[in-house]
Design an enzyme around this catalytic site. Structure first.
Site, PDB file in Angstrom:
ATOM      1  CG  HIS A 165      -5.401   3.358  -1.281  1.00  0.00           C
ATOM      2  ND1 HIS A 165      -6.485   3.634  -2.092  1.00  0.00           N
ATOM      3  CD2 HIS A 165      -4.914   4.575  -0.882  1.00  0.00           C
ATOM      4  CE1 HIS A 165      -6.631   4.945  -2.203  1.00  0.00           C
ATOM      5  NE2 HIS A 165      -5.701   5.532  -1.474  1.00  0.00           N
ATOM      6  CG  ASP A 194      -8.024   0.476   2.290  1.00  0.00           C
ATOM      7  OD1 ASP A 194      -7.201   1.090   1.589  1.00  0.00           O
ATOM      8  OD2 ASP A 194      -9.185   0.211   1.905  1.00  0.00           O
ATOM      9  CG  HIS A 195      -6.885  -2.514  -0.767  1.00  0.00           C
ATOM     10  ND1 HIS A 195      -7.731  -3.355  -1.454  1.00  0.00           N
ATOM     11  CD2 HIS A 195      -7.589  -1.370  -0.549  1.00  0.00           C
ATOM     12  CE1 HIS A 195      -8.888  -2.749  -1.646  1.00  0.00           C
ATOM     13  NE2 HIS A 195      -8.824  -1.546  -1.109  1.00  0.00           N
TER      14      HIS A 195
END
Length: 284
Positions: free
Chosen positions: A63, A65-66
């Site tokens: 993902h 945001d990671h």
């Protein structure tokens, strides 16, 4: 002893006070960065570390945001390492990680070319070695052992958690997941469980369906606490707060977890540190 530092406790929504999801784990002589959300290198600097000090970068899933600062970690390590033959950055993640790393290097292709052309001592692109895992032993070196286990963040798949063990101490890093057998097995008997959490009671009140959708593939505070209790861990460390944990509300979040988990519960701002000792003894 294993030291856990919550480098970034934020969410996909930019926050002036919280960096994107990332956790620093120091075990013996080794240093692991788990996920690399936005602002991770600034937080690493504040924690007294840097890209050049990393033994490995661990990715729980892909993902955005990671992995937002994946390129920054790779490039900064490359240009700030002055040894004549630097060791490649070890990157451990789920299947698909190698393709993302290669795409990231391609995106920085012009920058890499400029630096090779300008600096005589830089003779090649950043060195990286990617290892893709879904289960089993991923690392054994100098007394540190790392296990990988499957988690459940569908439709994001595959996703993994990590268990890091050293000298009798152990820490599990769950990443984004709903409760699942894979995480229960990975976390069983661990000294600490670092778990991402959302407040479903607050998110479900949001008028945007796209925001409410996150409830079906993240664990609530209560579910994370249930997982910690089932796995009989010593310390529950909460991170990646959605919505953002507002100062003054820590007791409310902690009480929600304590209703399901009776042992030590840790949460806080970026750079919050927890020491995990063998057994369940710990101090923060």
């Amino acid at each position: 002893m294993i030291e856990v530092t919550l480098l970034g406790t934020g969410s996909p929504i930019p926050d002036a006070d919280r960096a994107g999801p990332s956790t620093l784990v120091r075990a013996g002589s080794q240093t692991f960065l788990v996920d690399c959300g936005r602002g991770v290198l600034q937080r690493l600097a504040a924690a007294g570390s840097g890209a050049g000090a990393l033994s490995a970068l661990l990715l729980t899933h892909l993902h955005s945001d990671h992995i937002a600062d994946l390129g920054d970690v790779i490039i900064t390590r490359w240009i700030s390492t002055f040894a004549p033959d630097p060791a490649p950055l070890q990157i451990i993640g789920p299947p698909g990680t190698a393709a993302v790393v290669q795409a990231t290097l391609a995106a920085f292709g012009d920058d890499i070319g400029y630096r090779i052309a300008h600096h005589a001592d830089i003779t090649g692109p950043p060195g990286v070695q990617v290892h893709e895992h879904t289960d089993g032993v991923a690392w054994e070196q100098d007394g540190v052992r790392m296990l990988v286990g499957p988690t459940d963040h569908r439709p994001v798949t595959p996703t993994i958690g990590f268990r890091i063990e050293h000298d009798g101490a152990s820490v599990v890093l769950a990443g984004d997941t709903v409760p699942c057998a894979g995480l229960d097995a990975l976390a069983h008997g661990a000294g600490a469980l670092v778990h991402t959490v959302i407040r479903k009671d607050l998110v479900e009140q949001m008028p945007m369906q796209r925001i409410r959708d996150i409830c079906d593939y993240h664990s609530s505070v209560e579910q994370a606490a249930d997982t910690a209790a089932r796995a009989d861990v010593g310390i529950l460390i909460l991170t990646h707060y959605v919505p953002a944990l507002v100062r003054g509300q820590e007791d409310d979040w902690r009480a929600r977890a304590a209703a399901h988990f009776s042992r030590q519960i840790e949460l806080g701002d970026d750079l919050h540190r927890v020491q995990v000792h063998p057994g369940v003894c710990a101090e923060s």
